[in-house]
Design a protein around this motif. Sequence first.
Motif, PDB file in Angstrom:
ATOM      1  N   PRO A   1       0.801  -1.237   0.000  1.00  0.00           N
ATOM      2  CA  PRO A   1       0.000   0.000   0.000  1.00  0.00           C
ATOM      3  C   PRO A   1       0.831   1.283   0.000  1.00  0.00           C
ATOM      4  O   PRO A   1       0.348   2.333  -0.406  1.00  0.00           O
ATOM      5  CB  PRO A   1      -0.799  -0.115   1.297  1.00  0.00           C
ATOM      6  N   LEU A   2       2.094   1.192   0.453  1.00  0.00           N
ATOM      7  CA  LEU A   2       2.927   2.401   0.535  1.00  0.00           C
ATOM      8  C   LEU A   2       3.886   2.553  -0.641  1.00  0.00           C
ATOM      9  O   LEU A   2       4.668   3.503  -0.680  1.00  0.00           O
ATOM     10  CB  LEU A   2       3.738   2.394   1.838  1.00  0.00           C
ATOM     11  N   LEU A   3       3.810   1.618  -1.579  1.00  0.00           N
ATOM     12  CA  LEU A   3       4.732   1.647  -2.718  1.00  0.00           C
ATOM     13  C   LEU A   3       4.495   2.905  -3.557  1.00  0.00           C
ATOM     14  O   LEU A   3       3.402   3.124  -4.091  1.00  0.00           O
ATOM     15  CB  LEU A   3       4.548   0.394  -3.581  1.00  0.00           C
ATOM     16  N   SER A   4       5.552   3.748  -3.671  1.00  0.00           N
ATOM     17  CA  SER A   4       5.432   5.000  -4.433  1.00  0.00           C
ATOM     18  C   SER A   4       6.443   5.091  -5.569  1.00  0.00           C
ATOM     19  O   SER A   4       6.330   5.944  -6.435  1.00  0.00           O
ATOM     20  CB  SER A   4       5.617   6.206  -3.504  1.00  0.00           C
ATOM     21  N   LYS A   5       7.449   4.189  -5.556  1.00  0.00           N
ATOM     22  CA  LYS A   5       8.448   4.215  -6.622  1.00  0.00           C
ATOM     23  C   LYS A   5       8.759   2.785  -7.027  1.00  0.00           C
ATOM     24  O   LYS A   5       9.202   1.971  -6.204  1.00  0.00           O
ATOM     25  CB  LYS A   5       9.723   4.928  -6.154  1.00  0.00           C
ATOM     26  N   LEU A   6       8.519   2.469  -8.304  1.00  0.00           N
ATOM     27  CA  LEU A   6       8.712   1.117  -8.825  1.00  0.00           C
ATOM     28  C   LEU A   6       9.511   1.205 -10.110  1.00  0.00           C
ATOM     29  O   LEU A   6       9.099   1.850 -11.078  1.00  0.00           O
ATOM     30  CB  LEU A   6       7.360   0.451  -9.072  1.00  0.00           C
ATOM     31  N   GLY A  43      -2.639  -0.942 -10.713  1.00  0.00           N
ATOM     32  CA  GLY A  43      -3.436   0.252 -10.505  1.00  0.00           C
ATOM     33  C   GLY A  43      -4.059   0.326  -9.130  1.00  0.00           C
ATOM     34  O   GLY A  43      -4.618   1.367  -8.761  1.00  0.00           O
ATOM     35  N   ASN A  44      -3.980  -0.758  -8.352  1.00  0.00           N
ATOM     36  CA  ASN A  44      -4.553  -0.770  -7.003  1.00  0.00           C
ATOM     37  C   ASN A  44      -3.561  -0.348  -5.939  1.00  0.00           C
ATOM     38  O   ASN A  44      -3.888  -0.415  -4.749  1.00  0.00           O
ATOM     39  CB  ASN A  44      -5.082  -2.175  -6.693  1.00  0.00           C
ATOM     40  N   CYS A  45      -2.343   0.024  -6.355  1.00  0.00           N
ATOM     41  CA  CYS A  45      -1.351   0.541  -5.396  1.00  0.00           C
ATOM     42  C   CYS A  45      -1.681   2.013  -5.159  1.00  0.00           C
ATOM     43  O   CYS A  45      -1.450   2.851  -6.046  1.00  0.00           O
ATOM     44  CB  CYS A  45       0.062   0.387  -5.941  1.00  0.00           C
ATOM     45  N   PRO A  46      -2.243   2.337  -4.015  1.00  0.00           N
ATOM     46  CA  PRO A  46      -2.751   3.698  -3.818  1.00  0.00           C
ATOM     47  C   PRO A  46      -1.682   4.778  -3.861  1.00  0.00           C
ATOM     48  O   PRO A  46      -1.958   5.912  -4.256  1.00  0.00           O
ATOM     49  CB  PRO A  46      -3.410   3.625  -2.434  1.00  0.00           C
ATOM     50  N   ALA A  47      -0.468   4.464  -3.493  1.00  0.00           N
ATOM     51  CA  ALA A  47       0.586   5.491  -3.443  1.00  0.00           C
ATOM     52  C   ALA A  47       1.380   5.585  -4.733  1.00  0.00           C
ATOM     53  O   ALA A  47       2.173   6.516  -4.909  1.00  0.00           O
ATOM     54  CB  ALA A  47       1.527   5.213  -2.279  1.00  0.00           C
ATOM     55  N   SER A 101       4.520   9.072 -12.299  1.00  0.00           N
ATOM     56  CA  SER A 101       5.859   9.631 -12.147  1.00  0.00           C
ATOM     57  C   SER A 101       6.789   8.698 -11.386  1.00  0.00           C
ATOM     58  O   SER A 101       8.008   8.750 -11.564  1.00  0.00           O
ATOM     59  CB  SER A 101       5.790  10.980 -11.427  1.00  0.00           C
ATOM     60  N   GLY A 102       6.238   7.814 -10.551  1.00  0.00           N
ATOM     61  CA  GLY A 102       7.067   6.887  -9.792  1.00  0.00           C
ATOM     62  C   GLY A 102       7.218   5.547 -10.449  1.00  0.00           C
ATOM     63  O   GLY A 102       7.928   4.675  -9.922  1.00  0.00           O
ATOM     64  N   LYS A 134      -5.976   5.870 -13.200  1.00  0.00           N
ATOM     65  CA  LYS A 134      -5.693   5.820 -11.765  1.00  0.00           C
ATOM     66  C   LYS A 134      -4.257   6.236 -11.469  1.00  0.00           C
ATOM     67  O   LYS A 134      -3.980   6.941 -10.497  1.00  0.00           O
ATOM     68  CB  LYS A 134      -5.947   4.408 -11.225  1.00  0.00           C
ATOM     69  N   LEU A 135      -3.356   5.735 -12.317  1.00  0.00           N
ATOM     70  CA  LEU A 135      -1.943   6.049 -12.094  1.00  0.00           C
ATOM     71  C   LEU A 135      -1.618   7.516 -12.373  1.00  0.00           C
ATOM     72  O   LEU A 135      -0.649   8.056 -11.838  1.00  0.00           O
ATOM     73  CB  LEU A 135      -1.052   5.165 -12.966  1.00  0.00           C
ATOM     74  N   GLU A 136      -2.405   8.135 -13.209  1.00  0.00           N
ATOM     75  CA  GLU A 136      -2.138   9.512 -13.598  1.00  0.00           C
ATOM     76  C   GLU A 136      -2.927  10.513 -12.781  1.00  0.00           C
ATOM     77  O   GLU A 136      -2.821  11.724 -13.014  1.00  0.00           O
ATOM     78  CB  GLU A 136      -2.440   9.695 -15.086  1.00  0.00           C
TER      79      GLU A 136
END
Length: 795
Positions: free
Chosen positions: A744-749, A764-768, A772-773, A791-793
């Motif tokens: 849930p906290l993943l912001s950079k992949l 797309g279900n990763c809320p963070a 850009s990440g 969702k990602l954008e």
Amino acid sequence: MIPVAEFKHFTDQQPAFKVLKPWWDVLAEYITVAMLMIGVFGCTLQVTQDKIICLPNHVPRGTSFADVTCEDFTKKKINVSESNESPTSREMSGVKNHLDIQQYNYINQMCYETALHWYAKYFPYLVVIHTLIFMVCASFWFKFPGTSSKIEHFISILSKCFDSPWTTRAISEVGENQENGIPVKINRRRKSSAPSETELSPLGGSVTEKKVSESSSSVSLLDKKEGEQAKALFEKVKKFRLHVEKGDILYTMYIRQTVLKVCKFLIITVYNTVLVHNISFIVPCTVQMEDMTGYDHFCCNHTKAHLFSKLAICYICFLGIYGMTCLYTLYWLFHRPLKEYSFAYARKETGISDIPDVKNDFAFMLHLIDQYDSLYSKRCAVFLSEVSEFKLKQLNLNHEWTVDKLRQKLQKNAHNRLELHLFMLSGLPDTIFELTEVESLKLELLKDVTFPTSVTQLFNLQELSLINCPVKLSFTSLMFFREQLKVLFVKFDEIRDIPVWIYNLRGLEELYISGLFNQEIGRVGTLESLRDLKNLKMLTLHSNISKLPPSVADVATHLQKLRILNDGTKLVTLNNLKKLFSVQELQLINCNLGRIPHAVFSLVNLQELDLKDNQLHSIEEIISFQHCRKLVCLKLWCNQISSIPEHIRKLKTLEQLDLSHNHIEVLPSQLFQCNRLRELDLSHNNIRVVPPGMGVLQSLQCFAISHNSLEVLPSELFFCKKLKTLKVGYNKLHRLSDRVSWLPLLSKLELKGNQLEALPLEIGNCPALKRSGLMVESTLYDALPLDVREKLEEE
């Protein structure tokens, strides 16, 4: 007559050369003109009038001509006629010689050549020749190539110094400063135990400096062009001084020509005194020409004898005066050291105390200038002073770098301080001290920097950077820096060039020293005085040391961070490291270490260790870190490590581990028993498989394993619920698990550089996680459904 102007080219000189002519040379020049006029006048008479007039001498028979002179014969004839005839009955009649005009001319010419003395014939010509030689001797050094070039250059520089507005400005400023009681000499001491005589005002500036600024406002300012001309003139004077002081050709040439004039004067005086009586009015002549004229004996009248004798006496008188001037010149040349010139009087008169004394030809020309007007040397001395040059540079700098222009260069630095960066200036503008908001001052490749007492106006200054910039301080400036500066960065080519005063800044908290040690003078030379830095918390040494300087141990009680960047030089001895019991952060970067130093394990307060860019192949001794119970960060990146020992599990306190840029192929599962890890970097290795057990790292926030050979990500990775950054790019992954939505906290992949065929829709279900990440190929991203991309954008 021949005009004297025809001989003018013998004495033609540039009018500016008159400043190098003392009074005796000027007097001698006028005397030579007078002697030249005598010679020219005599030559003109010799050419335009009859030289000699002869008549036959009627000698009675039986009387030899040798016994009867022309005067005797004339007297006898006159006496006889007077006794025989009464004055009333005597008939006036001449002696008939029965000669025509051609015979008289022939007799005159023959008697002139044979009977007249050579001195009487050539006297005027000798006067002209001797006088011209005197003229050549007097001006030869103005014409000789080896001396004339130096004289012309000197006269040119001297005139510019005399006319320069800066000369008047410098002298007048010094005079006003003396009236106000301000010392002229710039205080350039590094440190002093005596209290400062400068009185500080309540606003941080000095009362005396305010007086200087007020007084200087009364002096007219130089414009930019005049300032540049004065600056160029300083360089010309320096180069000319170096060139002329190497030799004494001018001094030698002047002595030689003076000695030559004296010798010639003595010779001319002697032979003229001896031969002057040979100029007589009546000249007896005997020429064997009776068959042609009927006479052998003649009485001749030298028509110009009376005039020539008077001219000769005048010439000898003038020559005597000329000789006296030459003898006085020799006395002046030898009775005092003319190859040395002291500006003691100029220093006292102008108040500029650093005017240097000069020598050789430069000194000799200044002695000659003093005979003309000592004001010239006084004004020239201004351009020999470093203090005067420093003031000029400051004036030009202040004109070029106004307060508004400097304020435009202000910007925040890495420490979030308002910084002013000055690069390759000729000095430090005084206008800097009006920018009271400056917090950081960075000086790079500046020349002749001296901090005046007005630096106390920068009450917000906390950081100072000196990059190949030697700096000198007054005592007041040193006291200000001791209390004010918190951060100091100094970088020089060699450690020995670093100013000594930096080791007296007792209020300093961070010190960055960059420079190489000279192997010939030792490795720990100028770092022995660190003991005075009572508040130092961070020390960075970028150098080429082979052992830790002993002076570092002097700050052991309060030093918290130590960084050594050694540029590949092997750091052999680290025994002094054991004494740094307060160190919390240690960086030994590029020190060519083959193993972890044992001295490190004695640092019980160590929290962070960085061993980047060394030659570590094995880290088996890592188990000894269990004694460092506060160690939370271990960076062993950019080494040659091939394996991780299993006892790494002993490092229970680790929160950050960096093993990137090594040669690791296999990960031990015991690595994951360091369950406090928050950051784990294993990128740029040869890892193929991540062993099980990773799910226990519940504190893991950043995991980097890019640039390896992974084909599958372990499923336990997605149980690390606090993971924020996941870098798995440039591996051999074929798919990404749909469990990525469990983070849930993943912001950079980072997924770029793999062999993925598609991205899971669950991404797309990763809320963070936002676009850009997500670092992935654009083709894979565009293949996602529109709603997932939206969702990602989303913002």
